[in-house]
Design an enzyme around this catalytic site. Structure first.
Site, PDB file in Angstrom:
ATOM      1  N   LYS A  34       0.844  -1.201   0.000  1.00 29.16           N
ATOM      2  CA  LYS A  34       0.000   0.000   0.000  1.00 29.16           C
ATOM      3  C   LYS A  34       0.879   1.251   0.000  1.00 29.16           C
ATOM      4  O   LYS A  34       2.091   1.178   0.212  1.00 29.16           O
ATOM      5  CB  LYS A  34      -0.911   0.006   1.224  1.00 29.16           C
ATOM      6  N   TYR A 259      19.884  29.498   6.600  1.00 25.82           N
ATOM      7  CA  TYR A 259      18.863  30.376   7.162  1.00 25.82           C
ATOM      8  C   TYR A 259      18.922  30.422   8.681  1.00 25.82           C
ATOM      9  O   TYR A 259      19.058  29.391   9.348  1.00 25.82           O
ATOM     10  CB  TYR A 259      17.474  29.912   6.731  1.00 25.82           C
TER      11      TYR A 259
END
Length: 368
Positions: A34, A259
């Site tokens: 799945k 950052y």
């Protein structure tokens, strides 16, 4: 052309499957594929497992089942999600050789009506809720549910299943209570409902639920969940994530990287490699200042925040590191390795989630 790629090693998947068969003789395997085979590629993994002779394949949605049938996969399917919406019932009724989860009388009635309209018979597996508190009938509801299902035209009850919530937590007795609940729920099944299954990977490794003929190996097939890690029960990770160095530069003392400046060069200049991989590629942003990548068989710490499409790695301690060197973000390089369970733990997640995320990478290669 993408500068990084996810490689899916189908030969390893096959070897992992064979190891499961060897370690659990007498059981019919129903590999769980799945969610795009946990990010590893639904169709490619289904074909590889079919080549190994698996008697079942477990999927979750009707779309997954349809895709397999449209591309020639013939193996018997177990549709674990059943008809999640009524519109799924007619599509399910047209599928060949599929056992469908029956988790409510309303869902089963929709399947019955669709089967009659299509002139077909749909096989059902009674879904028993033994403690997950999701879909399914409680054990005390099973006798009435079985009676009602047996009276519906166009469907036949061929098995039953449930799912263990805490089989990987041996200190909990919840698993014992679930196994007892499953036995209680199965007691009312007719003899022909022989396709019974309780254990996925954690239960199998814990030796739970092995009295039933079918087992559902999942994460072990993709290389994780080995416990204990012995040669007999070791499974090789199937997914690898690689890129390369695009830039190298000396960063002076006092400079900040990426950052927010969460990494500051403090002691001496550092040699920093730029790798064109970021959170847009499925590599979690939170791995900044935590994870390592592999370069020339050695670990290189990720410095600063992971960007959308780039990350920076410290290669100061790796002699000879150069532009175009291969970088392994997930997998093995020489004697070193970085695997999904290690990375997931750093960000408070599980390897399942990480691999499903990485599997959506736009450049995924299948390697035999």
């Amino acid at each position: 052309m993408y500068p990084s790629s996810i490689s899916i090693h189908l030969g390893r998947l096959k070897a992992n499957y064979r190891r499961m068969v060897e370690n659990f003789p007498g059981h019919s395997m129903a590999p769980v594929i799945k969610a795009d085979a946990y990010g590893h590629g639904l169709l490619a993994c289904a074909r590889a497992l079919e080549e190994e002779g698996t008697p079942y394949l477990s999927v979750f949605t009707v779309d997954e089942a349809q895709l397999l049938r449209e591309h020639g996969v013939k193996t018997r399917l177990i549709l674990l999600g059943g008809a999640l919406q009524k519109e799924d019932a007619p599509e399910i009724a047209r599928l060949e050789n599929v056992a469908v989860a029956a988790w409510s009388l309303e869902e089963a009635e929709a399947l019955s009506q669709s089967a009659v309209a299509a002139g077909r018979v749909v096989d059902l597996h009674l879904k028993i809720d033994t403690g997950m508190s999701r879909l399914g009938f409680f054990p005390w509801e099973c006798p009435e549910a079985v009676r009602r299902l047996q009276g519906m035209p166009g469907v036949r009850l061929t098995g039953a299943f449930s799912h263990l919530a805490s089989a990987d937590c041996p200190e909990k007795d919840y698993t014992f209570r679930q196994t007892e609940a499953f036995r209680q729920g199965c007691a009312c099944l007719p003899p022909e409902a022989r396709e019974r299954h309780l254990s996925a990977t954690p239960g199998m490794l814990a030796g739970v639920g092995l009295e039933y003929p079918i087992v559902r190996p999942g994460f072990t097939l993709y290389g994780y969940g080995s416990a204990p890690r012995t040669p007999r029960m070791h499974f090789e990770p199937v997914m690898e994530f690689t890129s390369h160095v695009v830039s190298l530069k000396e960063i002076p003392v006092g400079a900040e990287i990426s950052y927010g400046g969460i990494y500051r060069v403090a002691d001496r200049p550092r040699r920093i490699a730029v790798v064109p991989v970021g959170y847009a590629d499925g590599y979690p942003r939170a791995l900044g200042n935590q994870a390592c990548v592999l370069l020339r068989g050695r670990r290189a710490p990720v410095r600063g925040r992971v960007c959308m499409g780039m990350l920076m790695a410290d290669v100061t301690e790796i002699p000879g590191a150069s532009v175009d060197d291969t970088v392994v973000l997930l997998g093995r390089q020489e004697e070193e390795a970085v695997y999904a369970d290690e990375l997931a733990a750093m960000v408070g997640s599980i390897p399942y989630e990480l691999l499903c995320r990485l599997g959506r990478h736009p450049h995924r290669l299948f390697v035999e």
